[in-house]
Design an enzyme around this catalytic site. Structure first.
Site: not given
Length: 733
Positions: A141, A214, A365
């Protein structure tokens, strides 16, 4: 050769794989390209003392300046080098040269997941044992981030004596970064640098260190250590662990900013075999091509011969047909599954209609628009033809500022990056719209601004409002996660704009295991099990229906899935530990399969690394491969619509890996156009490893309608405790 014993089947989540031809052009020699040269080692002239001398001599016959980048001894017999097309063609004609293949560039394709799959941290069904810690998983990877707590070696004993690998030093990485968990780390970049030039160490580490995430994602998912109180910005709080938390990890970095080059991949497989790994987890691979042209398939064949299981992803080219990657039968090919966790976020439009989506936004928020806010389609706020994709530099800030922007998902840029583009242009929020390419598949992302992703059906309705209303408005509302059944095809964004200091990548926490969940498997509970037996155990015990009896759903269409979607089914690793019966395969079985494909002697040699001649007197058939599934196309044989019947027979051999018992066959079929029968209907096994042969007969009868569609069936063997199932796919043309 069997695989090392362990008390648990290891489960791996694989990344995505795309295949493209590499633009292999050297800056100093615009005509040269990297090639992988396969040699028939057995044909080496006696005048050479070593095969490397022969390789070098063969290369010198076509070029005085070309040098061998890698010399391969395990995955293949041969080397890689840079040549002009003319030189490559000339080398192909040299004695002992099997093939000269151009370099290919492969692009990279949950706390809850172990429990969802029945792999609880403390379960009597799958007890932990020291044998699991002897298992070594090689991960090809983008490398590894060794500081992650997922690679903590607390409680692990000495490194297995079978390990022959190393921990290489390089940029931002040294040998002390390895431990008793991360026992090895290597990097391979010669092919990459031969194509794209030297690695810029200011942008990425020329070492095993993972600058992308990854590789850390896949390695920790496969075998990450147990980590308490893990979460993603407060979402999905729980214990993070890999599928085999006591197994050892060896990282092989083959993927860089510019891709994953096949010469490097072959070199890594070659080294991993020499290092004596037990399993190879491949987060990359090829598309659909002849096996003798596919570097991953070739390397996997060599690994299979050594008793190493290679698990590869099925790719990300779906949901269209003929989109499978890594289809070689000696590879355990896995696709995305389902997870019972969702992260809902809702869209409210100015016309009063509401739509559900998903999001992992956990920012301020107060930043989320709580009242109806001006709403714009990205394609109408851009002068670029790709403006609808929200690619960098395409949005006009004056037309986006303070508005919610709708971006189309399909495109070369990552999903989270689209939101970053909207935010940079002054947008207040983003609605990410699926197109036909993704259907109803939804992936919850940790966006950089208030955002939600919606399926194609909702997206089309929202767009209709957006285009018709002269003053469209919308709001976005994100909520905490709930528990539902959902599924996604494998996907990985590789979001490089992420700078918020997340301690764990989504793969570590596994809240988005749907990105690449796919499960393959590794070390079995029996040392005598071959890679084929392990794959069979996973396939024949997989389930194809939910607990309520409904068929698994195809998330792209919302309809019940078929074997063309879910393959053998959704993995059940607990049942796979005790499958009862398995369909086993030997190397010779695969060679006969290649003969059935009408491969030439040199093509088979490229895969098997030895001379093998198909018996001209023998009739080979791909149906003879002892694989746990059945497929038939009656088109060319049946004549499409005639009334005469057509019969196709398959012979299979089952091996008992459980206690003595008697198994009875049952058959189900969706179509009345095909009769399916099994002979004999009962198989009795008196001892372990006993083999029994049976035949499946498919008979097409009656008149076939011109619009006949694919149909499916299933063969199951059961002794009352075990169920050994195999899918049947029937097509017409």
């Amino acid at each position: 050769m069997g695989i090392m014993s362990t008390s648990v089947m290891l489960l791996f989540l694989l990344g995505l794989c795309h295949l493209s031809t590499a633009a292999a052009v050297d800056k100093n020699d615009v005509a040269s390209t990297t090639y992988i040269v396969h040699m028939a080692k057995s044909e080496m002239p006696t005048s050479f003392d070593h095969h490397t001398h022969w390789y070098d001599s063969s290369l010198k016959t076509v070029s005085d300046s070309a040098e061998m980048m890698y010399i391969y001894s395990n995955a293949i017999h041969g080397f890689s080098t840079k040549l002009t097309p003319e030189q490559a063609e000339s080398l192909q004609s040299q004695p002992g040269v099997l093939s000269v293949l151009p370099e290919l560039n492969n692009e990279l394709h949950t706390t809850r997941t172990p429990e969802f799959l029945g792999l609880g941290q403390t379960t009597e069904t799958i007890p932990q044992s020291n044998s699991e810690s002897d298992v070594i998983i090689g991960v090809l990877d983008t490398g590894v981030w060794p500081e992650s707590k997922s690679f903590d070696d607390t409680g692990l004993g000495p490194v297995p004596g079978s390990w022959k690998g190393a921990c290489e030093s390089g940029t931002n990485f040294n040998s002390s970064n390895c431990n008793r968990k991360l026992i090895g780390a290597r990097y391979f970049a010669k092919g990459y640098e031969a194509t794209l030039g030297p690695i810029e160490t200011s942008k990425e580490s020329k070492s095993p260190r993972d600058d992308d995430g990854h590789g850390t994602h896949t390695a920790s998912t496969a075998a990450g250590s147990v980590v308490s109180d893990a979460s993603l910005f407060g979402y999905a709080l729980g214990t993070a662990r890999g599928m085999a938390p006591r197994a050892r990890i060896a990282a092989y970095k083959v993927c860089w900013v510019g891709g994953c080059f096949s010469s490097d991949i072959v070199a890594a497989i070659d080294q991993a075999i020499a290092d004596n790994v037990n399993v190879l987890s491949m987060s990359l691979g090829g598309g659909m091509s002849d096996y003798f042209r596919d570097s991953v398939a070739i390397g996997a064949f060599s690994a299979m011969e050594k008793g190493i299981l290679i698990s590869c992803s099925a790719g990300n080219a779906g949901p269209s047909t003929y989109s499978l990657s890594n289809s070689a039968p000696w590879i355990t090919t896995v696709g995305a599954g389902t997870l019972d966790r969702d992260f809902p976020a809702f869209v409210s439009l100015g016309n009063g209609k509401n739509f559900s989506g998903v999001s992992l936004y956990r920012g301020n928020s107060n930043a989320a628009p709580t009242t109806l806010t001006p709403f714009v389609y990205a394609g109408n706020a851009s002068n670029a033809t790709s403006g609808n994709l929200c690619m960098m530099g395409t949005l006009i800030p004056e037309q986006v500022k303070g508005k919610i922007v709708m971006c189309d998902r399909r495109g070369v840029n990552a999903r989270v990056q689209k939101g970053a583009v909207v935010k940079a242009a002054g947008g207040a929020g983003m609605i990410l719209a699926n197109t036909a390419a993704n259907g109803e598949e939804l992936v919850a992302d940790a966006h950089l601004l208030p955002a939600t992703a919606v399926g194609q059906q909702n997206a089309d309705v929202i767009k209709s409002y957006l285009f018709k209303d002269p003053n469209p408005t919308a709001t976005i509302l994100c909520q905490h996660p709930s528990w539902v059944v959902r599924g996604c095809r494998p996907h990985w964004t590789g979001d490089r704009c992420e700078t918020r200091g997340v301690q764990y990548y989504l793969g570590d926490v596994n809240v988005l295991s749907a990105r690449e969940r796919a499960s393959g498997a590794a070390e079995g509970a029996h040392p005598e099990w071959s890679p084929a037996a392990i794959r069979s155990a996973l396939m024949t015990t997989a389930y194809t229906a939910y607990k309520n009896g409904q068929k698994l759903q195809d998330v792209a269409t919302g309809k019940p899935s078929t074997p063309f979607d879910h393959g053998a089914g959704h993995v059940d690793p607990v049942s796979a530990l005790n499958p009862g019966l398995v369909y086993d395969l030997t190397v010779d079985d695969y060679l006969n399969f290649l003969c059935a494909l009408n491969y030439s002697a040199s093509e088979i040699n490229s895969l098997a690394k030895r001379s093998y001649t198909c018996d001209k007197k023998k009739k080979y058939s791909v149906r003879d491969l002892n694989y746990p599934s059945f497929a038939v196309n009656f088109g060319s044989r049946y004549g499409g619509g005639t009334t005469s019947s057509n019969v196709v027979k398959y012979t299979r051999t089952l091996t008992n890996v459980g206690p003595p018992g008697t198994y009875k066959a049952s058959v189900t079929s969706e179509s009345q156009l095909v009769k399916i029968s099994v002979e004999p209907e009962t198989l009795s096994f008196s001892q372990a490893n006993e083999k029994k042969v049976y035949t499946v007969t498919l008979s097409a009868v009656g008149s076939v309608p011109a619009n006949a569609v694919n149909s499916f069936g299933r063969v199951e063997w059961s002794d009352g405790k075990h169920i050994v199932g195999s899918p049947i796919a029937i097509s017409w043309s």
